[in-house]
Design a protein around this motif. Structure first.
Motif, short mmCIF file in Angstrom:
data_model
loop_
_atom_site.label_atom_id
_atom_site.label_comp_id
_atom_site.label_asym_id
_atom_site.label_seq_id
_atom_site.Cartn_x
_atom_site.Cartn_y
_atom_site.Cartn_z
N GLY A 114 0.82 -1.22 0.00
CA GLY A 114 0.00 0.00 0.00
C GLY A 114 0.85 1.26 0.00
O GLY A 114 0.54 2.24 -0.69
N MET A 115 1.94 1.24 0.76
CA MET A 115 2.84 2.40 0.77
C MET A 115 3.47 2.62 -0.61
O MET A 115 3.54 3.75 -1.09
N LEU A 116 3.92 1.52 -1.22
CA LEU A 116 4.50 1.63 -2.56
C LEU A 116 3.46 2.12 -3.57
O LEU A 116 3.75 2.94 -4.44
N GLU A 120 3.89 5.62 -5.64
CA GLU A 120 4.07 5.56 -7.10
C GLU A 120 2.85 6.04 -7.88
O GLU A 120 2.92 6.16 -9.11
N TRP A 121 1.72 6.25 -7.23
CA TRP A 121 0.48 6.56 -7.94
C TRP A 121 0.59 7.77 -8.88
O TRP A 121 0.11 7.73 -10.00
N LEU A 134 -0.38 1.41 -9.66
CA LEU A 134 -1.25 0.25 -9.90
C LEU A 134 -0.45 -1.05 -9.88
O LEU A 134 -1.01 -2.11 -9.59
N LYS A 135 0.85 -0.97 -10.17
CA LYS A 135 1.70 -2.17 -10.13
C LYS A 135 1.70 -2.82 -8.76
O LYS A 135 1.94 -4.02 -8.64
#
Length: 170
Positions: A114-116, A120-121, A134-135
């Motif tokens: 979730g943090m990543l 990255e969003w 989304l990855k």
């Protein structure tokens, strides 16, 4: 088993079926995307850039959703050989430990994924018109499902297939 507990198990049976259906759909989607990539590359001589990131995204969801259902059915993170070789009194303790390991792993995947995903969003995904975060959605959602199903195993005990559970109640 109390009515509320039986209802919760039934709801989780439905959720597990839905998750397996979504994992299957992701696999079919991945195969179709890869087929289009091959066709476009070798027949049209125009390979699209979006196929690889989309296929990887679908694979992430398929793998994580399949792993979550496997945790629920205790075929993943179960350490069965070691547990079954142990003396009978130790088996309950080893099952509990493996369920706690699965829950902790699911929590870690959910939180860190979730943090990543959030970090990255805002970045555009290379090759596809999607947010890069989304990855990591598969890790986050799959981790939450692994946590949920591991906690269910801790609270309700061994897995019984829905049709076997219905037969046992009669």
């Amino acid at each position: 088993m109390s009515e509320s507990r039986r209802g919760a198990v039934r709801a989780l049976d439905g959720l597990a079926s839905l998750v397996m259906g979504l994992a299957g759909a992701a696999l079919v989607g991945m195969a179709l995307v890869q087929a289009w990539q091959v066709f476009a590359r070798y027949v049209l001589n125009d390979s699209p850039g979006w196929t690889e990131p989309l296929a990887l995204l679908l694979m992430s969801f398929a793998v994580m959703f399949g792993a979550a259902v496997a945790v629920r059915r205790e075929t993943h993170f179960a350490f069965q050989t070691f547990r079954d070789a142990a003396p009978r009194p130790m088996q309950w303790l080893l099952k509990s430990i493996s369920r706690l390991i699965a829950a902790a792993s699911g929590a870690g995947l959910m939180v860190l994924g979730g943090m990543l995903m959030v970090d990255e969003w805002p970045v555009a995904m290379a090759g596809a018109p999607l947010p890069s975060g989304l990855k990591f959605a598969g890790l986050c959602v799959g981790g939450a499902l692994i946590l949920l199903f591991a906690v269910e195993r801790l609270l309700t005990g061994d897995y019984r297939a829905p049709d076997a559970a219905a037969g046992a109640e009669d």
